[in-house]
Design an enzyme around this catalytic site. Structure first.
Site, PDB file in Angstrom:
ATOM      1  CE  LYS A 128      41.002 -32.326 -28.423  1.00  0.00           C
ATOM      2  NZ  LYS A 128      40.729 -31.136 -29.253  1.00  0.00           N
ATOM      3  CD  GLU A 142      36.621 -36.284 -44.370  1.00  0.00           C
ATOM      4  OE1 GLU A 142      37.191 -35.409 -45.065  1.00  0.00           O
ATOM      5  OE2 GLU A 142      35.694 -36.038 -43.594  1.00  0.00           O
ATOM      6  CB  CYS A 179      36.339 -31.368 -45.823  1.00  0.00           C
ATOM      7  SG  CYS A 179      35.156 -32.672 -45.409  1.00  0.00           S
ATOM      8  CD  GLU A 235      40.382 -28.052 -46.835  1.00  0.00           C
ATOM      9  OE1 GLU A 235      39.332 -28.695 -47.012  1.00  0.00           O
ATOM     10  OE2 GLU A 235      41.252 -28.382 -46.002  1.00  0.00           O
TER      11      GLU A 235
END
Length: 495
Positions: free
Chosen positions: A189, A264, A297, A392
């Protein structure tokens, strides 16, 4: 062209799902836009629980045959997929650049070759995967009597792989390649903001001879199709790369079936610069954190610089960063492209404006550019407990703080809820060993950045993830490990 095909930079891309070896359209679609200029790229089939169920059913039906396929044949097909990626490398590069705004030069030279390497690496690793047999200990109260132990990796079953938009095909194939190599079937996906190269991967895999149903690609909005995939009782593994809030929803969804997860997630990684570092190298590493418009990331977004060199470091950083070229990512001269989506741009600017209002100072940047571009930004005068330091941003925004001792550097580096990566610049080997031993991170780079060998374990600590993938760790996740214990007695010799 049919209504289900769009043309992107001269490349035809099917906008339907790929389920059971066939193209399947949904009743509804969603529009995919390019971040470069906002242009509509196509109407993409918008999957629902119905398509999710069909994809899982196809993967379940194909699983016994693929799991029973000899490893050498599975490896051969994965190498054929890699051949197909290399054959269509230029098409993949221009489609992905148009779809997600990352640099075309990077896609040509690094990203798409890495996609092919992902398949080749895990195909080859499969053929050397083994654990040496061992004999049960022969002393003690529970002593064995010469029993042998044989460890094997059994394919687990259908795997749901949910991938992000910042490096769509590379991050997808980090998961797809080991899952297929292990003998599993896959439901991929892709992120709805960058779905196009996943569709091309389905074509490439089919042309390479991957049997129908072994790889399925379903598109759609996470809120509409995600739960149907992650809660399905026939799914045996779920691997997700993305945000912490989404990971929590996936974890809750998977809990009812105790489906194993590999997650992750986000990062707020530190980049520590000690006074004994090669300062030019440290500046290069810091400016590199603007790669992919900060949409990485692993990026070391928190610059922690030892006080004696902080002023000089900032001067050199500012000078080098000012030479970065921001613009159309299809231009060979461009260093920084657009951010992926207007919603992401709003998020980035919100973080920066709130930080400025709270007293932060913008050394460079601190504002939007034209369209979906955000100026590379460096903020100083930020508090350790401030939002801009703790959360973040996922954009071209760095903060700079100073430290006076090694102990303070480690404390600041570890003082977030994340633990994905850390980067360290120092000229002292002993210091590097001391500091890296104390850093909470899944990966630590010393005097380098973003080097990932697929043999190594990859993942995050704390809120940056659950589990590790890479090399044998990938097979440990995508397989059910079996230990077969055999007694030395009981055999009938038919000699």
């Amino acid at each position: 062209m049919t209504d289900h095909t769009t043309t992107v930079a001269g490349v035809a891309v099917d906008t339907r799902h790929w389920i059971g070896g066939e193209r399947v359209a949904s009743a509804e679609t969603f529009t995919d836009h390019s971040p470069i200029d906002g242009a509509a790229l196509g109407e993409i089939s918008r999957g629902t629980a119905m398509e999710a169920a069909a994809a899982v059913a196809a993967a379940k039906a194909a699983f016994p045959g693929w799991a029973a396929t000899p490893p050498a044949e599975r490896a051969r097909i994965l190498h054929a997929v890699a051949d197909g990626v290399e054959k269509r490398l230029e098409e993949l590069a221009i489609v992905e650049t148009t779809d997600n705004g990352a640099l075309l030069r990077s896609h040509r030279r690094g990203v798409m070759p890495r996609v092919a390497h992902n398949f080749r690496f895990f195909a080859d690793w499969l053929l050397q995967l083994e654990h040496e047999d061992f004999t049960t200990y022969t002393s003690g109260s529970a002593a064995g009597r010469g029993h042998t132990n044989h460890v094997s990796w059994d394919p687990a079953g259908p795997c749901v792989l949910i991938t992000p938009w910042n490096a769509p095909l590379m991050l997808a194939t980090w998961k797809v390649a080991p899952a297929l190599a292990a003998g599993n079937t896959v439901i991929l996906k892709p992120a709805e903001w960058s779905p196009l190269t996943a569709s091309l991967l389905a074509d490439i895999a089919a042309e390479a001879g991957l049997p129908a149903g072994v790889l399925n690609v379903v598109q759609g909005l996470g809120a509409e199709i995600g739960d149907a995939l992650t809660s399905h009782p026939d799914v045996r593994r779920i691997s997700f790369t993305g945000s912490v809030p989404t990971a929590k929803r996936i974890s809750a969804s998977a809990a009812a079936n105790l489906t194993p997860l590999s997650l992750e997630l986000g990062g707020k990684s530190p980049l520590l610069v000690f006074a004994d570092a090669d300062l030019d190298l440290a500046v290069d590493l810091a400016v590199e954190q603007y790669d992919n418009a900060g949409q990485v990331c692993l990026a070391g977004t928190r610059l922690l610089v030892e006080e004696p060199v902080a002023e000089e470091f900032t001067r050199r950083f500012t000078e080098k960063a000012s030479r970065l070229v921001q613009g159309d990512p299809r231009d060979e001269a461009t260093d920084i492209g657009p951010n992926i989506h207007p919603r992401q741009l709003e998020k980035i600017d919100g973080f920066v404006q709130r930080a400025l209002a709270a007293g932060a100072r913008a050394v460079i940047g601190g504002h939007r550019g034209d369209g979906q571009y955000y100026a590379p930004t460096l903020l100083t005068d930020v508090a350790q407990d401030s939002e801009i330091v703790q959360e973040e941003v996922f954009g071209p925004v760095l903060t700079l703080q100073t430290f006076s001792t090694e102990e303070e550097a480690v404390r600041l580096a570890n003082d977030t809820r994340f633990g994905l990566a850390a980067t360290l610049a120092t000229g002292d080997r002993e210091r590097a060993e001391r500091v890296t031993a104390q850093l909470v991170a899944g990966t630590v780079w010393v005097n380098c950045f973003f080097v990932r060998d697929l043999q190594a374990p990859f993942g995050g600590s704390r809120h940056s993830g659950v589990g590790r993938e890479g090399g044998t760790w990938s097979f440990d996740f995508y397989c059910d490990l079996k230990n077969t214990v055999t007694a030395p007695k009981g055999w009938k010799d038919h000699g």
